[in-house]
Design a protein around this motif. Structure first.
Motif, mmCIF file in Angstrom:
data_model
loop_
_atom_site.group_PDB
_atom_site.id
_atom_site.type_symbol
_atom_site.label_atom_id
_atom_site.label_comp_id
_atom_site.label_asym_id
_atom_site.label_seq_id
_atom_site.Cartn_x
_atom_site.Cartn_y
_atom_site.Cartn_z
ATOM 1 N N LEU A 278 86.737 54.242 88.829
ATOM 2 C CA LEU A 278 85.585 52.412 88.856
ATOM 3 C C LEU A 278 85.187 52.411 87.998
ATOM 4 C CD1 LEU A 278 87.125 51.269 92.114
ATOM 5 C CD2 LEU A 278 88.036 50.479 89.630
ATOM 6 N N SER A 279 84.086 53.865 88.227
ATOM 7 C CA SER A 279 82.813 54.154 87.603
ATOM 8 C C SER A 279 82.776 54.389 85.982
ATOM 9 C CB SER A 279 82.261 54.996 87.738
ATOM 10 O OG SER A 279 80.820 55.226 87.847
ATOM 11 N N ALA A 280 83.069 54.602 85.764
ATOM 12 C CA ALA A 280 84.027 55.129 83.954
ATOM 13 C C ALA A 280 84.262 53.295 83.650
ATOM 14 C CB ALA A 280 84.478 56.187 83.783
ATOM 15 N N MET A 281 84.705 52.663 84.230
ATOM 16 C CA MET A 281 85.793 51.570 83.301
ATOM 17 C C MET A 281 84.928 50.722 83.683
ATOM 18 S SD MET A 281 87.984 51.241 82.479
ATOM 19 C CE MET A 281 87.921 53.358 82.077
ATOM 20 N N SER A 282 83.067 50.777 84.433
ATOM 21 C CA SER A 282 82.811 49.520 85.025
ATOM 22 C C SER A 282 81.944 49.380 83.527
ATOM 23 C CB SER A 282 82.252 49.223 86.445
ATOM 24 O OG SER A 282 81.468 50.066 85.969
ATOM 25 N N GLN A 283 81.135 51.175 83.318
ATOM 26 C CA GLN A 283 80.499 51.367 82.766
ATOM 27 C C GLN A 283 80.675 51.112 80.743
ATOM 28 O OE1 GLN A 283 77.433 53.196 82.883
ATOM 29 N NE2 GLN A 283 77.273 52.942 80.395
ATOM 30 N N HIS A 284 82.356 50.984 80.588
ATOM 31 C CA HIS A 284 82.602 51.102 79.309
ATOM 32 C C HIS A 284 82.164 49.408 79.302
ATOM 33 C CE1 HIS A 284 85.597 51.002 75.915
ATOM 34 N NE2 HIS A 284 85.975 49.829 76.594
ATOM 35 N N SER A 285 82.656 48.999 80.275
ATOM 36 C CA SER A 285 82.621 47.354 80.167
ATOM 37 C C SER A 285 81.043 46.555 80.261
ATOM 38 C CB SER A 285 83.008 46.092 81.515
ATOM 39 O OG SER A 285 83.153 45.518 81.503
ATOM 40 N N LEU A 286 80.284 47.756 81.149
ATOM 41 C CA LEU A 286 78.553 46.945 80.280
ATOM 42 C C LEU A 286 78.413 47.651 78.557
ATOM 43 C CD1 LEU A 286 76.344 46.413 81.446
ATOM 44 C CD2 LEU A 286 75.610 49.249 82.371
ATOM 45 N N GLU A 287 78.804 48.633 78.431
ATOM 46 C CA GLU A 287 78.874 49.169 77.305
ATOM 47 C C GLU A 287 78.729 47.971 76.190
ATOM 48 O OE1 GLU A 287 80.286 53.125 76.926
ATOM 49 O OE2 GLU A 287 78.205 53.656 78.187
ATOM 50 N N ARG A 288 80.127 47.355 76.471
ATOM 51 C CA ARG A 288 80.501 46.720 75.897
ATOM 52 C C ARG A 288 79.985 45.243 75.569
ATOM 53 N NH1 ARG A 288 85.998 45.546 77.927
ATOM 54 N NH2 ARG A 288 85.941 43.778 78.746
#
Length: 107
Positions: free
Chosen positions: A81-91
């Motif tokens: 979940l942390s990795a996915m939310s970080q990816h979402s934040l970067e996007r």
């Protein structure tokens, strides 16, 4: 194995190379639950998708006997979940729009 949206897993009591690495996270982030082999990342991805795509609250119940791997399972879900939310934040930073702003715009 899957039982509906439930994954039944067994603690192998040993490290299995590649089972929980970034490649596995990426693979499971691109598929819906049940499309590829059962995995804790698939359950975490379904949770993440329902949270952001459908705006549904989510809960993951982790159960088992002492030593079954509940703590490790929790860590893996949080890692995903942390990795996915970080990816979402970067996007969203690249697109100059936050998820909150996007949700408001879509309302």
């Amino acid at each position: 194995t899957y039982i509906g949206s439930i994954v039944a897993s067994v603690n192998p009591y040993k490290s299995i190379p590649g089972l929980y690495d970034c490649t596995a996270m990426e693979q499971y982030s691109k598929h819906h639950l049940g499309e590829i082999a059962p995995h804790i990342f698939a359950v975490a991805n379904e949770c993440y998708r329902c949270l952001w795509k459908r705006h549904d609250n989510q809960c993951i119940l982790i159960s088992g006997e002492s030593g079954a791997g509940k703590t490790e399972s929790t860590k893996l879900i949080l890692k995903f979940l942390s990795a996915m939310s970080q990816h979402s934040l970067e996007r969203s930073c690249r697109e100059k729009t936050s998820c909150v702003e996007q949700a408001i715009l879509e309302s």
